[in-house]
Write an enzyme that holds these catalytic residues in place. Structure first.
Site, PDB file in Angstrom:
ATOM      1  N   HIS A 289      -3.477  -5.655   0.945  1.00 46.40           N
ATOM      2  CA  HIS A 289      -2.857  -5.868   2.254  1.00 46.40           C
ATOM      3  C   HIS A 289      -2.828  -7.347   2.635  1.00 46.40           C
ATOM      4  O   HIS A 289      -3.751  -7.826   3.293  1.00 46.40           O
ATOM      5  CB  HIS A 289      -3.649  -5.121   3.330  1.00 46.40           C
ATOM      6  CG  HIS A 289      -3.472  -3.647   3.299  1.00 46.40           C
ATOM      7  ND1 HIS A 289      -2.507  -2.992   4.029  1.00 46.40           N
ATOM      8  CD2 HIS A 289      -4.135  -2.679   2.623  1.00 46.40           C
ATOM      9  CE1 HIS A 289      -2.577  -1.691   3.805  1.00 46.40           C
ATOM     10  NE2 HIS A 289      -3.571  -1.468   2.958  1.00 46.40           N
TER      11      HIS A 289
ATOM     12  N   CYS B  10       0.842  -1.192   0.000  1.00 48.59           N
ATOM     13  CA  CYS B  10       0.000   0.000   0.000  1.00 48.59           C
ATOM     14  C   CYS B  10       0.884   1.253   0.000  1.00 48.59           C
ATOM     15  O   CYS B  10       1.557   1.528  -0.977  1.00 48.59           O
ATOM     16  CB  CYS B  10      -0.945  -0.054   1.212  1.00 48.59           C
ATOM     17  SG  CYS B  10      -2.282   1.145   1.139  1.00 48.59           S
TER      18      CYS B  10
ATOM     19  N   GLU C  21      -1.216  -8.755   4.931  1.00 50.55           N
ATOM     20  CA  GLU C  21      -1.141  -8.943   6.389  1.00 50.55           C
ATOM     21  C   GLU C  21      -2.527  -8.955   7.021  1.00 50.55           C
ATOM     22  O   GLU C  21      -2.681  -9.328   8.176  1.00 50.55           O
ATOM     23  CB  GLU C  21      -0.251  -7.862   7.020  1.00 50.55           C
ATOM     24  CG  GLU C  21      -0.888  -6.488   7.210  1.00 50.55           C
ATOM     25  CD  GLU C  21      -0.992  -5.645   5.933  1.00 50.55           C
ATOM     26  OE1 GLU C  21      -0.608  -6.152   4.855  1.00 50.55           O
ATOM     27  OE2 GLU C  21      -1.449  -4.492   6.017  1.00 50.55           O
TER      28      GLU C  21
END
Lengths: 748, 224
Positions: B198, B81, B200
């Protein structure tokens, strides 16, 4: 009197209040001193019209570590050595003037409130009210507010996990923007906002001080708002990047152990922060405005003391720890300045260099007159109560067509257009994202989760303030029950008109009494809150709109529930009623009445005893793993609840229960204390035993499955048509781009 | 890597340590010591508020020189990002990320087609696999000039494209107007990855998916 009416108007003090100030000081205040009184004796800071009523709200619970009132907010024990703080606050008037910045700084302000207690902000929610979206101005306010919340919340990395929005003419010109923040803190590390200890330093950190937001508390938030007046200079401009840095720096500085107290700068800026901090600590303070970093030259002490520039915090430290504390702020490239010190004389003295500019006793500044309100039943209630709902004919269009229209109704339609603009995942705790009955966040390192929701219902409160107030609390707790959470605490934001008017005063007192009744029924305290009065435009008050934020606890995060039907062939049960029957009284205040009959009428009601039992049953059933889905019947009634469970799961429903009485009241009436659940047929006996133990009536509605919501003889609406109406209703109501309407006509 | 305004640092740290059981440490943007580090993650956020241009100020942080040398020495670098935006601004990756074409922020799940498995970040995937990973950005529309784009395609340096659940990179599946649905790219050497989604946020089933683990597991494989 040496002060003109215009000056008193500017700071929203009455002549009698001015006289009281003179008497208690024994002299005339100078202009700066008067400005400080205006801010602290404003409704926004001083709660002069609401404090006596607010004292009725329950404030005790064995879960409370810090009582509300003692600090910025009560602190709730959630186990595992952890605690949460939460608070909701309004930014209605700034948002009406400048929706994007008004809403953004509303988020920023509430985040600093939570940060000030030493908690890391982990969730945001918001409750919003606008006028109908067919007006260009309302659309501008709506998209501006959403944009501002999105901009600020996304930048600071706090997930926006839920909320609610509704639309009514009543809010045209005076939108409601209530922002809630929740923070997590280790139990022993809650920071106090009480400055004490003579000689300790007042350290101002964060943004430079500018001329923005002067009189925000007294002028904008504490009197009737008139659109015509140019109010823009009273709205603050946010810097979310600075806020994010401030969050990290303040949390890091707390790790040093050298912070004696911390307080955010919000309404009335430095004035209220310094005065309220030393008032709590029973101390006094000296402030030198020449030490306050400025955004521009030539600012007067008055402007410095009353500026509402955002992204500032006040930290109290002992002189020997100044360097250690300021070095942390230096690391984060934040400006910090010692602007004063704590004294023991109970006075707040403001200097500009060596020149004394104000000298006021703290106890007088923080002791505004408190008014007892005189309420009288509003004239409209006679009419709304006397309408015979039973005389209204059900609409000629069939139930299926009504359902489609309700699903597309902006209050009910899906809100993805809004929440996809909010980062609702950052911090990776969001187990139940926006769109469910309540948001669910895991607490990392434990087996627990917390649930959060905000609720409000202006229609009910308008029709019957006491019942409305009780229903708002009950519905919030019901939303928690649907995800399997036990309610622990509430925060509230009371949005009303001018309390000096008898009808508004009646609404305020009634809503608070209703909320008290419900809080006592559930055994939960109100740990924090905010009052937003004077929500009027041209003499017309908004609907009385208390908004509550509810916090719940799920002890085993794996045992929780969502709204979606999960599998075909399951039993669908209605909790809280023994049959599907329609009585016209159920239509009181319903979305159906408003949409189909253009009426807001009737007398809503709630049986709190039944409500408590229904919620306990639902919670127990979720905990024991019996339920596949749970969704409360709220706006739009039973049919909308069923449709939403169908849409969320992509699974239809086939009804088998007989619908008796009026079909419109049975399907779209908003009788309280009902929850639609689904469960595997094999668990029905166990569920039935629980229901018997709790003494809760229930009825089997039918079975999940198929591609439509079908109630034989009443309606058969394709899933795709419901999904389309619900998913795009908001955008279509605003005339924004959305796919063409679904072509297939619903059957009866 | 923590810049002022970074907010996915804690999320990435959580995945590295609690989910994957690895050692990890935060590196402050004014530090220049990357000793003992195998893989650098530039996480999401709004570094310096993304004022001026996304990533435009962060690239001048002292640590970025060190990151550049780390990458030149073959170290693995992932920009997620805002991290992707910083890597582009720093010239470690080609192209630029501009405002989403609909000018709104978007936080939603998207599907990504794995375009190459010949990188240390995708080796645990199969070519054509569809990964479900959330996005959360306002400025994720990838742009590069035609020459750069041609080189990316020819070199097999496009890592992910936005696609439908069955793997078609259609216009409707493109959430931000990125050229050719590009969601992530690697540098010519293949040791620097930038991606807007993302990973994660989807390494644990309770969060709605675990496809993000495939990327981190690829990294672990490369480090082994």
């Amino acid at each position: 009197m040496p002060v003109s009416k215009e000056i008193l108007d500017e700071i929203a003090l009455s002549e009698a209040e001015y006289a009281a100030i003179v008497e208690r000081l024994g002299r005339e205040p100078n202009p700066l001193e008067l400005g400080m009184f205006g801010a602290l004796w404003s409704e926004h800071c001083g709660y002069k019209h609401s404090k006596l009523l607010l004292r009725r709200l329950p404030s005790h619970s064995p879960r409370l570590l810090v009582a509300p009132g003692a600090e910025n907010a009560g602190v709730v024990d959630i186990g595992d050595g952890l605690a949460v703080v939460m608070k909701v606050e309004s930014h209605n008037h700034p948002s009406a003037v400048e929706p994007y910045q008004g809403a953004a700084t509303g988020v920023g302000g509430i985040v600093r409130d939570i940060l000030a207690m030493g908690a890391r902000p982990i969730a945001l929610l918001n409750s919003l009210r606008f006028g109908p979206l067919d007006s260009a101005r309302n659309r501008e306010l709506f998209s501006g507010v959403i944009g501002g919340i999105s901009w600020y919340g996304n930048c600071i990395g706090v997930p926006d996990v839920g909320g609610e929005v509704a639309f009514s003419e009543s809010y045209s010109g005076n939108p409601l923007v209530n922002a809630l923040c929740l923070g997590l803190v280790e139990k022993g590390r809650v920071v106090r906002a009480r400055a004490s200890g003579e000689g300790n330093l007042l350290v101002l950190v964060g943004a430079d001080t500018g001329v923005d937001g002067i009189h925000g508390a007294s002028g904008l938030a504490s009197r009737t708002f008139e659109e015509e007046r140019e109010m823009r200079p009273t709205v603050q401009v946010g810097n979310p990047f600075l806020e994010k840095v401030l969050i990290e720096a303040c949390l890091e500085v707390l790790e040093t152990g050298h912070v004696l107290a911390m307080q955010d700068l919000g309404a009335a800026g430095l004035t209220s922060t310094v005065v309220e901090s030393v008032a709590r600590g029973g101390a006094g303070a000296v402030v030198d405005v020449s030490k306050v970093p400025r955004r521009e030259h030539g600012m007067t002490p008055y402007e410095v003391m009353l500026s509402e520039s955002q992204e500032r915090m006040l930290v109290v430290v002992a002189p020997e720890h100044e360097d250690a504390v300021r070095s942390v702020f230096d690391k984060w490239d934040l400006e910090s300045s010692v602007i004063g010190r704590v004294t023991a004389d109970g006075l707040v003295c403001v200097y500009d260099g060596s020149s004394e500019e104000a000298r006021l006793p703290v106890d007088v500044l923080t002791d505004p007159p408190l008014y007892t309100l005189q309420g009288a039943t509003p004239a409209y209630m006679e009419q709304t109560r006397s309408i015979d709902l039973g005389a209204l004919p059900p609409p000629d269009d069939g139930a299926g067509s009504v359902l489609i229209r309700l699903l597309a109704y902006p209050d009910i339609a899906g809100k993805e257009w809004i929440y996809r603009q909010y980062d609702h995942q950052v911090q990776t705790n969001t187990l139940q994202p926006p769109g469910g009955d309540a948001a669910v966040l895991r607490i990392k390192g434990t087996s627990t989760a917390i649930a959060l929701t905000t609720d409000g219902n202006g229609r009910y409160c308008y029709l019957d303030p006491v019942a409305g107030g009780a229903i708002v609390v009950a519905e919030a707790c019901r939303n928690l029950a649907c995800v399997g959470a036990e309610p622990l605490a509430l925060t509230d934001c009371l949005n009303f008109g001018n309390p000096e008017r008898e009808d508004v005063s009646y609404q305020l007192e009634g809503c608070i009494d209703g909320m008290v009744q419900a809080c006592e029924a559930f055994g939960i305290p109100v740990i924090s809150g905010n009052v937003s009065l004077y929500n009027e435009t041209r003499g017309v008050a908004v609907w009385p709109t208390p908004v509550v934020g509810a916090l719940g606890l799920i002890e085993n995060a794996e045992r929780r529930c969502g709204t979606a039907f999960t599998i075909a062939g399951s039993d669908v049960i209605l909790l809280g009623a023994a049959e599907v029957s329609g009585d016209s009284s159920a239509l009181a205040g319903s979305s159906y009445m408003e949409l189909m009959h253009g009426m807001v009428a009737g007398v809503p009601s709630i049986d709190l005893d039944l409500e408590v039992r229904v919620q306990r049953l639902c919670r127990r059933a979720v905990r024991e793993g019996l339920l596949e889905s749970a969704h409360d019947c709220a706006d739009g009634g039973l049919a909308v609840a069923l449709a939403e469970s169908c849409i969320a799961g992509g699974i239809g429903f086939l009804g088998t229960a007989e619908v008796t009485g009026r079909w419109d009241a049975a399907l779209f009436g908003e009788t309280q204390s009902r929850i639609v659940v689904s469960l595997a047929a094999s668990t029905l006996p166990a569920f039935g035993r629980l229901a018997a133990e709790e003494g809760v009536p229930w009825v089997r509605l039918g079975t999940t499955g198929g591609n439509s919501l079908a109630i034989p003889g009443v309606m058969d609406v394709p899933l795709a048509a419901m999904d389309d109406a619900w998913r795009h209703g908001l955008e279509r109501a605003a005339g924004w781009t959305a796919p063409e309407l679904f072509e297939e006509e619903p059957g009866i | 890597m923590v810049f002022p305004g970074t907010w996915s640092d804690g999320d990435c740290y959580h995945v590295a340590t609690s989910v994957l059981g690895q050692d990890a440490r935060y590196v402050w943007h004014k530090d220049t010591d990357l000793s003992g580090i195998d893989c650098v993650v530039l996480p999401g956020g709004f570094s310096y508020g993304d004022y001026l241009r996304t990533g435009a100020i962060a690239r001048f942080s002292p640590v970025m020189d060190t990151v550049e040398r780390f990458a030149e020495a073959g170290g693995l670098v992932i920009g997620i990002c805002n991290g992707f935006q910083i890597l582009c601004e720093a010239g470690l990756l080609p192209g630029v990320l501009t405002r989403n074409h609909h000018v709104q922020f978007r936080c939603q799940w998207v599907d990504l087609r794995v375009e190459t498995t010949n990188t240390p970040f995708t080796s645990a995937c199969e070519r054509g696999d569809v990964l479900r990973i959330p996005i959360s950005h306002g400025e994720g529309s990838y742009y590069a000039d035609p020459d750069t784009l041609a080189k990316l395609n020819a070199g097999g340096h496009v890592a992910f494209r936005y696609c439908t659940p069955d793997g078609e990179p259609t216009t409707d599946a493109n959430p931000n107007g990125s050229l050719e649905n590009i969601a992530g790219i690697v540098n010519a050497r293949g040791n620097v990855l930038g991606m807007m989604p993302h990973p994660e946020r989807c390494c644990e089933a309770v969060l709605g998916g675990t496809d993000g683990r495939r990327i981190f597991e690829s990294v672990l494989r490369a480090m082994a």
